[in-house]
Design a protein around this motif. Structure first.
Motif, PDB file in Angstrom:
ATOM      1  N   ALA A 188       0.699  -1.288   0.049  1.00  0.00           N
ATOM      2  CA  ALA A 188      -0.051   0.001   0.108  1.00  0.00           C
ATOM      3  C   ALA A 188       0.915   1.182   0.070  1.00  0.00           C
ATOM      4  O   ALA A 188       0.233   2.424  -0.101  1.00  0.00           O
ATOM      5  N   GLY A 189       2.305   1.221   0.155  1.00  0.00           N
ATOM      6  CA  GLY A 189       3.084   2.204   0.430  1.00  0.00           C
ATOM      7  C   GLY A 189       2.820   3.236  -0.767  1.00  0.00           C
ATOM      8  O   GLY A 189       2.906   4.692  -0.697  1.00  0.00           O
ATOM      9  N   GLY A 190       2.928   2.917  -2.244  1.00  0.00           N
ATOM     10  CA  GLY A 190       2.671   3.715  -3.444  1.00  0.00           C
ATOM     11  C   GLY A 190       1.363   4.487  -3.247  1.00  0.00           C
ATOM     12  O   GLY A 190       1.635   5.691  -3.734  1.00  0.00           O
ATOM     13  N   ALA A 231      -0.656   9.852   7.676  1.00  0.00           N
ATOM     14  CA  ALA A 231      -1.315   9.181   8.889  1.00  0.00           C
ATOM     15  C   ALA A 231      -1.434   7.756   8.674  1.00  0.00           C
ATOM     16  O   ALA A 231      -0.598   6.717   9.612  1.00  0.00           O
ATOM     17  N   ASP A 232      -2.121   7.171   7.660  1.00  0.00           N
ATOM     18  CA  ASP A 232      -2.253   5.842   7.241  1.00  0.00           C
ATOM     19  C   ASP A 232      -0.742   5.196   6.923  1.00  0.00           C
ATOM     20  O   ASP A 232      -0.457   4.020   7.137  1.00  0.00           O
ATOM     21  N   TRP A 233      -0.229   5.837   6.257  1.00  0.00           N
ATOM     22  CA  TRP A 233       1.068   5.334   5.729  1.00  0.00           C
ATOM     23  C   TRP A 233       1.838   5.210   7.191  1.00  0.00           C
ATOM     24  O   TRP A 233       2.609   3.976   7.162  1.00  0.00           O
ATOM     25  N   GLN A 234       2.152   5.752   7.959  1.00  0.00           N
ATOM     26  CA  GLN A 234       2.931   5.527   9.178  1.00  0.00           C
ATOM     27  C   GLN A 234       2.313   4.571   9.795  1.00  0.00           C
ATOM     28  O   GLN A 234       2.838   3.499  10.319  1.00  0.00           O
ATOM     29  N   GLU A 235       0.765   4.684  10.201  1.00  0.00           N
ATOM     30  CA  GLU A 235       0.432   3.609  10.782  1.00  0.00           C
ATOM     31  C   GLU A 235       0.540   1.968  10.537  1.00  0.00           C
ATOM     32  O   GLU A 235       1.007   1.229  10.903  1.00  0.00           O
ATOM     33  N   SER A 236       0.290   1.950   9.044  1.00  0.00           N
ATOM     34  CA  SER A 236       0.348   0.786   8.504  1.00  0.00           C
ATOM     35  C   SER A 236       1.887   0.251   8.291  1.00  0.00           C
ATOM     36  O   SER A 236       2.025  -0.863   8.422  1.00  0.00           O
ATOM     37  N   HIS A 237       2.766   0.941   7.975  1.00  0.00           N
ATOM     38  CA  HIS A 237       4.161   0.634   8.031  1.00  0.00           C
ATOM     39  C   HIS A 237       4.683   0.472   9.161  1.00  0.00           C
ATOM     40  O   HIS A 237       5.803  -0.510   9.350  1.00  0.00           O
ATOM     41  N   ALA A 264      13.672  -3.907   5.671  1.00  0.00           N
ATOM     42  CA  ALA A 264      14.516  -3.176   4.626  1.00  0.00           C
ATOM     43  C   ALA A 264      13.500  -2.426   3.882  1.00  0.00           C
ATOM     44  O   ALA A 264      13.542  -1.195   3.716  1.00  0.00           O
ATOM     45  N   VAL A 265      12.516  -2.995   3.166  1.00  0.00           N
ATOM     46  CA  VAL A 265      11.640  -2.639   2.309  1.00  0.00           C
ATOM     47  C   VAL A 265      10.630  -1.292   2.981  1.00  0.00           C
ATOM     48  O   VAL A 265      10.418  -0.351   2.654  1.00  0.00           O
ATOM     49  N   LEU A 266      10.137  -1.829   4.146  1.00  0.00           N
ATOM     50  CA  LEU A 266       9.348  -0.952   4.961  1.00  0.00           C
ATOM     51  C   LEU A 266      10.107   0.282   5.630  1.00  0.00           C
ATOM     52  O   LEU A 266       9.538   1.158   5.494  1.00  0.00           O
ATOM     53  N   LEU A 267      11.333   0.014   6.113  1.00  0.00           N
ATOM     54  CA  LEU A 267      12.151   1.161   6.593  1.00  0.00           C
ATOM     55  C   LEU A 267      12.268   2.277   5.523  1.00  0.00           C
ATOM     56  O   LEU A 267      12.532   3.412   5.730  1.00  0.00           O
ATOM     57  N   ARG A 268      12.779   1.607   4.156  1.00  0.00           N
ATOM     58  CA  ARG A 268      12.897   2.555   3.206  1.00  0.00           C
ATOM     59  C   ARG A 268      11.588   3.473   2.856  1.00  0.00           C
ATOM     60  O   ARG A 268      11.847   4.584   2.758  1.00  0.00           O
ATOM     61  N   SER A 269      10.633   2.720   2.992  1.00  0.00           N
ATOM     62  CA  SER A 269       9.193   3.386   2.632  1.00  0.00           C
ATOM     63  C   SER A 269       8.931   4.501   3.851  1.00  0.00           C
ATOM     64  O   SER A 269       8.695   5.811   3.636  1.00  0.00           O
TER      65      SER A 269
END
Length: 873
Positions: A685-687, A696-702, A719-724
């Motif tokens: 969902a990051g993109g 807010a949704d980006w931060q909570e989900s990741h 690693a993928v989630l940290l980069r996002s």
């Protein structure tokens, strides 16, 4: 039997000596096999002034009760268990006198209905023999026990009266006179007992004494209540005065054959009188207007039947009663209400409905068929019948055909669409203003003085009238509570229904009736669909949860919609034009019964939902941002799920519609410990979150996904989630945090041997450096990233890195180089199929071409598609 509440509270082999533990035991017993919340128990023990240590002290009392209960368990199994939000006491059916009493009561009533009066008398007298005194005596009563004691004593009186009625039909009038004289002196205002005594005296040849009983009863009613005796008691007096032959007792004769079997009359059919209208009835202005026009014969449809439908707790009965009460002048011959269920909540048969109508109209049985008796009684008269809580068309169709000259108001949870010539009216939940007004009307000054909390209570009750009334009554019964405290208790979805219970007012019980009315397959579907994401869900979600193909899933959800257990909303402008959802209280019920009846179904259903969401989200993300996703598939998609058919060619619209459910599913996956599913779903969902700046949704989900990746020991997902998350911090203008996260992600990618991911981290760090004005260092990092992308064959990484070099060239005034770089960026984006990035390259090239030869370094830059950098900010 081991437990007794029909009299002093007792438990074998030993009853707790202290009063408060006995009160705890009694409260658990009268709600045995149900969860009793700690809030209910605290209110029961301390009322308006609970001590600060109430919760701890309650735990002590519960421990004492547990010790006592364990003494009587031969297998050593503790029957009192902790189950949030309180406790549940398991009691075998034959171990509690109340359960045995209710079983005997039902058996006796059924025998009476089939005219087996000897069996009815025997069973009802056995039920009465269980009583050893006033119900729940010997303990202090709080609101729950007080209400229960009143209800139980009323049931005892009802059983006594029906037993006496059976014995009068058996000719035992002389034996009953003494008992009835004592009972009428104890309860002079109970007209049914007075009537039984009058009949017993008359049949014993004591007519004058029977009439004297009527005079005494009338005097008591007038003096105490200011009312005259009921029409039934007045009519009985007239029949005694005229020596009506039908009052004389005769032995029962065998049934006379007729075209239809002689109707059985359920004893719990309601009296002729309508229930009193609610004095604080609120709202429904438009619906009342439509109903009044129907009764006046001026409605839009020429019909004599109005079918009022709505979910359980919507106030259908109260609405129908209000209509009927207001229409008295139009129906001078009769206005009656017949409930189409028995006292156990079971639907009456069509034959029992006809028999109930005969009873409320006081039509004596005869050799004629029920249809003929009813038609003769109603023909040419102005009568209004309210048939309450119909379960099907078949249940009421025979009665409607007979009542051809009468007006009928039907209430039902179902729309009863198969009935011909019927006008339909649907009662939905109350709108916000009416819901708040109902709370203010029923909840006293406390509600009026705190409008914010009142509005929140109305929202949490979902505008359901029954829930609003119970919430308001609970506040009145507990003056030590504030509206804010009540709102806080209702905020917990899993404990909300427990908070909406007061004595025999129980929202959960009302909703359970609708749940129990459907078949086993639909009950299973209702439970499992409680796991569906909020606020609503598409059909593919139902298919995943139910492990069913789309036609079967649609059949299930549509049956639940018809049963008012689900809602369907049509939105033609949406990618998914029909979506489904729960009323908030029904979703709470679904989760409760899932936990109680089939908790083993939740993990696999949640797993299927997560796999379906992950499959669709990755597909949509691949269309929206091709080549962005670096995560391998967490698991296989559910069988039969076609991502291309669900998402179609509009991934952004799909994301917009599913975004709330997507985030909720990430939460569910994390709660369920589905670590790899959670991490993959958050990453996919990051993109979308980036493209729409949903920070807010980006931060909570990741953050949930990152925690899940670490729980799964999946360094690549981490690693993928940290980069996002680094991208998120960079967009929020937190360069220090962003740079740290990029470097940490780079380390993990490098350790995992994932050079493509490591190269993209270099691009991200370069963006941070460029924003800080460190142009030369940024250029070197972009160049390294470009080299990695070309070596690894990563066109998306190439487009991103060369985009950065174009920005550097623009900043340095090398405009021709910037244009060349942007051309390469657009070509790389074209190779990966990302139209958004290709358009960005063209847009930037046009902007650069329009610049003067020496652009200002402080000029804002669109550094990524839709992302602007303001150096001075």
């Amino acid at each position: 039997m081991r437990f007794r509440v029909l009299g002093p509270v007792r438990v074998a082999p030993r009853t707790p000596t202290a009063a408060k533990p006995r009160a705890v035991l009694a409260t658990l017993l009268i709600q045995s096999d149900k969860v009793v919340s700690t809030h209910t128990l605290i209110d029961e023990l301390w009322g308006t002034e609970p001590p600060r240590t109430a919760t701890t002290t309650l735990q002590v009392y519960v421990s004492q009760v547990r010790r006592v209960l364990l003494e009587g368990e031969p297998d050593g199994r503790q029957p009192l268990i902790t189950r949030p939000p309180g406790y549940l006491l398991r009691v075998a059916p034959d171990d509690l006198d109340l359960t045995v009493f209710e079983r005997l009561r039902e058996t006796g009533r059924a025998a009476y209905a089939r005219r087996d009066y000897a069996e009815a008398s025997r069973r009802l007298r056995e039920a009465l023999a269980l009583w050893t005194g006033p119900a729940l005596s010997g303990i202090p009563h709080g609101p729950t026990l007080q209400t229960s004691a009143i209800r139980l004593d009323e049931l005892r009186a009802e059983v006594l009266e029906q037993g006496i009625a059976a014995e009068l039909r058996l000719g035992r009038h002389q034996e009953l006179v003494g008992e009835l004289m004592a009972l009428t002196r104890e309860q002079p205002l109970r007209e049914s007992l007075q009537g039984h005594l009058m009949v017993a005296l008359y049949r014993s040849g004591r007519q004058s004494e029977a009439l004297a009983v009527y005079r005494r009863a009338r005097r008591s009613l007038v003096d105490e209540l200011g009312v005259e005796p009921s029409p039934a008691l007045r009519k009985l007096q007239e029949r005694i005065l005229t020596s009506d032959p039908s009052l004389t007792w005769r032995p029962a004769a065998p049934d006379t054959p007729s075209r239809t079997p002689a109707p059985t009359v359920p004893q719990d059919a309601p009296a002729v009188r309508l229930p009193s209208p609610l004095p604080d009835f609120t709202g429904r202005t438009a619906e009342l207007g439509l109903g009044e026009r129907f009764l006046a014969g001026t409605g839009p449809v020429d019909s004599r039947v109005l079918a009022v439908s709505g979910r359980p707790g919507a106030g259908k009965t109260a609405f129908a009663a209000r209509l009927a009460q207001a229409a008295g002048d139009r129906f001078p011959d009769a206005r009656v209400l017949l409930t189409l269920r028995d006292s156990g909540g079971r639907a009456l048969s069509a034959e029992a409905v006809m028999a109930g109508l005969l009873r409320v109209l006081e039509v004596p049985p005869g050799p004629e068929a029920a249809e003929d008796l009813l038609h003769a009684r109603t023909r040419g008269r102005k009568m209004l019948f309210v048939l309450d809580d119909a379960v099907s068309e078949a249940q009421v169709r025979p009665a409607l055909s007979v009542l051809s000259d009468s007006t009928v108001v039907l209430t039902s949870r179902h729309a009863l669409g198969a009935l011909e010539g019927v006008q339909h009216l649907v009662l939905d939940v109350l709108n916000r203003a009416d819901a708040e007004a109902l709370l203010a009307n029923c909840g006293g000054t406390a509600m009026s003085e705190d409008p914010a909390s009142t509005a929140e209570i109305a929202r949490l009750c979902g505008g359901l009238p029954l829930a609003l009334r119970v919430a308001a009554a609970g506040l009145v019964a507990r003056p030590h509570w504030t509206p804010a405290e009540l709102a806080r208790r209702l905020a917990d979805e899993r404990g909300r229904l427990a908070a909406l219970r007061l004595g025999d007012l129980d929202v959960r019980g009302s909703l359970l009736t609708a749940y129990r009315d459907v078949d086993a397959d639909n009950r299973h579907a209702f439970r499992v669909l409680g796991l569906a994401p909020l606020p609503d869900f598409a059909l593919w979600s139902a298919g995943a949860l139910l492990a069913a193909d789309l036609p079967e899933a649609e059949r299930r959800v549509e049956e639940l919609v018809r049963a008012r257990l689900l809602e369907a909303v049509r939105r033609p402008d949406r990618l998914t034009p029909v979506r489904y959802g729960f009323h908030s209280l029904l979703r709470g019920l679904a989760l409760e019964v899932l936990a109680e009846e089939s908790p083993q179904q939740a993990p696999p259903a949640t797993d299927r939902l997560c796999r379906a969401y992950a499959t669709l989200t990755r597909h949509a993300d691949g269309l929206l941002a091709p080549g962005r996703d670096l995560m391998p598939a967490a698991s296989a998609p559910p069988a039969g799920l076609d991502p291309a058919a669900v998402v179609g060619p509009a991934p952004l619209r799909w994301f917009q519609e599913e975004a709330p459910g997507l985030l909720e599913t990430v939460r569910q996956a994390h709660r369920a410990g589905l670590w790899r599913q959670c991490a993959a779903l958050a990453s996919a969902a990051g993109g979308y979150y980036e493209a729409n700046a949903l920070w807010a949704d980006w931060q909570e989900s990741h953050e949930l996904g990152l925690d899940a990746a670490r729980e799964a020991d999946d360094s690549l997902a981490e690693a993928v989630l940290l980069r996002s998350l680094a991208d998120l911090e960079w967009q929020r203008h937190h360069p220090g945090a962003a740079r740290d996260l990029y470097r940490l992600a780079w380390q993990l990618f490098t350790r995992s041997g994932h050079r493509v991911g490591a190269g993209r981290c270099l691009t991200g760090e370069a963006d941070v450096l460029l924003g800080l004005g460190r142009v030369a260092r940024a250029e070197r990092s972009y160049a390294r990233a470009l080299s990695v992308a070309r070596t690894e064959g990563d066109p998306r990484g190439e487009a991103d890195a060369v985009r950065g070099l174009a920005l550097v060239a623009q900043r340095e005034g090398r405009l021709r180089e910037a244009l060349d770089r942007l051309a390469v960026c657009g070509a790389a984006a074209g190779r990966v199929g990302d139209e958004r990035w290709r358009a960005y390259a063209g847009r930037r090239a046009a902007a650069v071409s329009a610049l003067p030869e020496a652009p200002l370094a402080s000029q804002p830059l669109e550094v990524r598609p839709g992302v602007w950098l303001f150096p001075d900010a």
